[in-house]
Design a protein around this motif. Structure first.
Motif, PDB file in Angstrom:
ATOM      1  N   PRO A   1      -0.856  -0.030 -14.148  1.00 29.68           N
ATOM      2  CA  PRO A   1      -2.211  -0.707 -14.242  1.00 29.68           C
ATOM      3  C   PRO A   1      -3.195  -1.021 -12.749  1.00 29.68           C
ATOM      4  O   PRO A   1      -2.674  -1.115 -11.692  1.00 29.68           O
ATOM      5  CB  PRO A   1      -1.977  -2.114 -15.091  1.00 29.68           C
ATOM      6  N   THR A   2      -4.645  -0.739 -12.773  1.00 30.72           N
ATOM      7  CA  THR A   2      -5.708  -1.026 -11.520  1.00 30.72           C
ATOM      8  C   THR A   2      -5.038  -2.272 -11.405  1.00 30.72           C
ATOM      9  O   THR A   2      -5.398  -3.274 -11.649  1.00 30.72           O
ATOM     10  CB  THR A   2      -6.398  -1.009 -12.160  1.00 30.72           C
ATOM     11  N   GLY A   3      -4.931  -2.323  -9.914  1.00 34.16           N
ATOM     12  CA  GLY A   3      -3.912  -3.830  -9.435  1.00 34.16           C
ATOM     13  C   GLY A   3      -5.249  -5.020  -9.633  1.00 34.16           C
ATOM     14  O   GLY A   3      -6.534  -4.790  -9.505  1.00 34.16           O
ATOM     15  N   ASP A   4      -5.198  -6.259  -9.542  1.00 39.96           N
ATOM     16  CA  ASP A   4      -5.830  -7.243  -8.688  1.00 39.96           C
ATOM     17  C   ASP A   4      -6.792  -7.110  -7.750  1.00 39.96           C
ATOM     18  O   ASP A   4      -8.433  -7.458  -8.841  1.00 39.96           O
ATOM     19  CB  ASP A   4      -5.432  -8.568  -8.837  1.00 39.96           C
ATOM     20  N   ARG A   5      -6.753  -6.968  -7.027  1.00 40.85           N
ATOM     21  CA  ARG A   5      -7.639  -6.493  -5.799  1.00 40.85           C
ATOM     22  C   ARG A   5      -8.522  -5.459  -6.438  1.00 40.85           C
ATOM     23  O   ARG A   5      -9.959  -5.157  -5.732  1.00 40.85           O
ATOM     24  CB  ARG A   5      -7.797  -6.366  -4.762  1.00 40.85           C
TER      25      ARG A   5
ATOM     26  N   LEU B   1     -13.774  -3.795  -8.593  1.00 43.05           N
ATOM     27  CA  LEU B   1     -15.058  -2.495  -9.275  1.00 43.05           C
ATOM     28  C   LEU B   1     -15.407  -3.543 -10.086  1.00 43.05           C
ATOM     29  O   LEU B   1     -17.228  -3.529 -10.466  1.00 43.05           O
ATOM     30  CB  LEU B   1     -13.847  -2.197 -10.269  1.00 43.05           C
ATOM     31  N   PHE B   2     -15.434  -4.520 -10.043  1.00 42.11           N
ATOM     32  CA  PHE B   2     -15.813  -5.555 -11.548  1.00 42.11           C
ATOM     33  C   PHE B   2     -17.239  -6.495 -10.409  1.00 42.11           C
ATOM     34  O   PHE B   2     -18.443  -6.733 -11.282  1.00 42.11           O
ATOM     35  CB  PHE B   2     -15.621  -6.143 -12.653  1.00 42.11           C
TER      36      PHE B   2
ATOM     37  N   SER C   1      -8.809   7.475  -8.020  1.00 44.58           N
ATOM     38  CA  SER C   1      -7.791   9.275  -7.899  1.00 44.58           C
ATOM     39  C   SER C   1      -6.850   8.820  -6.329  1.00 44.58           C
ATOM     40  O   SER C   1      -7.535   7.394  -5.639  1.00 44.58           O
ATOM     41  CB  SER C   1      -8.971  10.352  -7.878  1.00 44.58           C
ATOM     42  N   PRO C   2      -5.984   9.844  -6.071  1.00 48.13           N
ATOM     43  CA  PRO C   2      -5.615   9.598  -4.761  1.00 48.13           C
ATOM     44  C   PRO C   2      -6.353   9.290  -3.881  1.00 48.13           C
ATOM     45  O   PRO C   2      -7.754  10.299  -3.924  1.00 48.13           O
ATOM     46  CB  PRO C   2      -4.751  10.728  -5.182  1.00 48.13           C
ATOM     47  N   ARG C   3      -6.476   8.851  -2.506  1.00 48.77           N
ATOM     48  CA  ARG C   3      -7.361   9.079  -1.402  1.00 48.77           C
ATOM     49  C   ARG C   3      -7.830  10.708  -1.404  1.00 48.77           C
ATOM     50  O   ARG C   3      -8.422  10.789  -0.514  1.00 48.77           O
ATOM     51  CB  ARG C   3      -6.835   8.075  -0.795  1.00 48.77           C
ATOM     52  N   ASP C   4      -6.315  10.792  -0.850  1.00 48.23           N
ATOM     53  CA  ASP C   4      -6.355  12.690  -0.456  1.00 48.23           C
ATOM     54  C   ASP C   4      -6.841  13.791  -1.950  1.00 48.23           C
ATOM     55  O   ASP C   4      -6.967  14.564  -1.722  1.00 48.23           O
ATOM     56  CB  ASP C   4      -5.261  13.293   0.281  1.00 48.23           C
ATOM     57  N   LYS C   5      -7.863  12.697  -2.840  1.00 49.51           N
ATOM     58  CA  LYS C   5      -7.603  13.840  -4.268  1.00 49.51           C
ATOM     59  C   LYS C   5      -9.093  13.990  -4.391  1.00 49.51           C
ATOM     60  O   LYS C   5     -10.212  13.656  -4.228  1.00 49.51           O
ATOM     61  CB  LYS C   5      -7.237  14.282  -5.497  1.00 49.51           C
ATOM     62  N   SER C   6      -9.723  15.557  -3.805  1.00 50.56           N
ATOM     63  CA  SER C   6     -11.173  15.814  -3.869  1.00 50.56           C
ATOM     64  C   SER C   6     -11.152  16.116  -5.462  1.00 50.56           C
ATOM     65  O   SER C   6     -10.976  16.817  -6.289  1.00 50.56           O
ATOM     66  CB  SER C   6     -11.587  16.716  -3.345  1.00 50.56           C
ATOM     67  N   VAL C   7     -12.704  15.052  -5.741  1.00 55.21           N
ATOM     68  CA  VAL C   7     -12.616  15.249  -6.915  1.00 55.21           C
ATOM     69  C   VAL C   7     -14.504  15.285  -7.420  1.00 55.21           C
ATOM     70  O   VAL C   7     -15.170  14.315  -7.279  1.00 55.21           O
ATOM     71  CB  VAL C   7     -12.380  13.541  -7.944  1.00 55.21           C
TER      72      VAL C   7
ATOM     73  N   GLU D   1     -18.230   3.554  -3.204  1.00 53.96           N
ATOM     74  CA  GLU D   1     -16.787   4.067  -2.929  1.00 53.96           C
ATOM     75  C   GLU D   1     -15.647   2.739  -1.663  1.00 53.96           C
ATOM     76  O   GLU D   1     -16.392   2.468  -1.079  1.00 53.96           O
ATOM     77  CB  GLU D   1     -16.858   5.605  -2.240  1.00 53.96           C
ATOM     78  N   LYS D   2     -14.691   3.008  -2.723  1.00 47.55           N
ATOM     79  CA  LYS D   2     -13.529   2.556  -1.108  1.00 47.55           C
ATOM     80  C   LYS D   2     -12.882   2.906  -1.608  1.00 47.55           C
ATOM     81  O   LYS D   2     -11.747   3.205  -2.167  1.00 47.55           O
ATOM     82  CB  LYS D   2     -13.715   1.440  -2.159  1.00 47.55           C
ATOM     83  N   GLN D   3     -11.207   2.433  -0.688  1.00 50.15           N
ATOM     84  CA  GLN D   3     -10.442   3.232  -0.437  1.00 50.15           C
ATOM     85  C   GLN D   3      -8.949   1.875  -0.179  1.00 50.15           C
ATOM     86  O   GLN D   3      -9.155   1.574   0.879  1.00 50.15           O
ATOM     87  CB  GLN D   3      -9.945   4.574   0.742  1.00 50.15           C
ATOM     88  N   ALA D   4      -7.929   2.374  -1.021  1.00 48.48           N
ATOM     89  CA  ALA D   4      -7.317   1.084  -1.186  1.00 48.48           C
ATOM     90  C   ALA D   4      -5.971   1.351  -1.117  1.00 48.48           C
ATOM     91  O   ALA D   4      -5.583   2.290  -2.064  1.00 48.48           O
ATOM     92  CB  ALA D   4      -7.647  -0.292  -2.009  1.00 48.48           C
ATOM     93  N   GLY D   5      -5.016   1.417   0.371  1.00 43.73           N
ATOM     94  CA  GLY D   5      -3.750   1.868  -0.023  1.00 43.73           C
ATOM     95  C   GLY D   5      -4.053   3.654   0.287  1.00 43.73           C
ATOM     96  O   GLY D   5      -4.556   4.513   0.678  1.00 43.73           O
ATOM     97  N   GLN D   6      -3.360   4.137  -1.135  1.00 42.64           N
ATOM     98  CA  GLN D   6      -3.651   5.484  -1.615  1.00 42.64           C
ATOM     99  C   GLN D   6      -4.090   5.361  -2.454  1.00 42.64           C
ATOM    100  O   GLN D   6      -4.419   7.014  -3.563  1.00 42.64           O
ATOM    101  CB  GLN D   6      -1.771   5.781  -1.631  1.00 42.64           C
ATOM    102  N   VAL D   7      -5.603   4.871  -2.784  1.00 43.44           N
ATOM    103  CA  VAL D   7      -6.105   5.028  -4.180  1.00 43.44           C
ATOM    104  C   VAL D   7      -7.513   4.817  -3.880  1.00 43.44           C
ATOM    105  O   VAL D   7      -8.102   4.168  -2.612  1.00 43.44           O
ATOM    106  CB  VAL D   7      -5.828   3.524  -4.814  1.00 43.44           C
TER     107      VAL D   7
END
Length: 200
Positions: free
Chosen positions: A43-47, A52-53, A170-176, A187-193
């Protein structure tokens, strides 16, 4: 990101039948809901959900939403709590889909439907049967590498309104790569996401 609990077989113990997530905003704020502890379900974490919302606060009221790869239903449930007009949840795993239906019944959410089928099957059928969506959540199991096929099929099915938003996790190193006309809004990176919000 929360990860599903692994079975604990030491001393005769087994994994719990359910895990929990917490709704963090809207009419069900603070409500704890069960979800099935399925392997790979995160599940997408609280933070991240709060971020997002916050991004979506002006687009969400009354929006017709699609939660692909719903899993625990965290994103779609949060959207309903914060005023979305309706949510279609798509989840392949039968147990996860059944638990999600039970939680929606408890919440008396009559503006939501759970589809127990692969995302690609839903998208193929929805192109003929469903009205277009204002907001789509795409957060598949990271090990499945399902982003590209899903995005291509979603775009081809003409299931997006003119001002739709599409959230991709997606994973932070994943090109989409995304189709022409999809504009990166946030766009935001949080940890590995990596969180990305696109608009049309």
């Amino acid at each position: 990101m929360p990860r599903p609990r692994k079975p604990n077989t030491s001393r005769g113990q087994t994994a719990p039948a359910t895990s929990q997530l917490r709704i963090i905003g809207g009419r069900w704020r603070g409500r704890k809901l069960a979800f099935a502890p399925v392997a790979g379900l995160r599940p997408t974490g609280d933070r991240l959900r709060e971020t997002l919302f916050n991004w979506l606060q002006f687009q969400l009221p009354g929006a017709r939403c699609l939660d692909l790869f719903a899993g625990s239903g965290a994103l779609g449930l949060e959207a309903l709590s914060r005023g979305a007009g309706s949510v279609d949840f798509v989840e392949l795993h039968r147990g996860a889909a059944q638990t999600l239906r039970q939680q929606l019944d408890l919440l008396q959410a009559d503006n939501a439907r759970v589809h127990n089928c692969p995302a690609e099957m839903f998208l193929a059928q929805a192109g003929r049967e469903q009205a277009a969506f204002d907001l789509v959540f795409i957060d598949p199991p990271f090990a499945g590498d399902l982003w590209q096929d899903t995005i291509s099929q979603l775009s081809a099915a003409s299931l997006l309104t003119d001002n739709a938003r599409i959230y991709i996790e997606s994973p932070r190193d994943k090109s989409v790569p995304v189709p022409p006309g999809w504009q990166l809004e946030k766009e935001k990176q949080a940890g590995q996401v990596c969180m990305r919000l696109f608009s049309l």
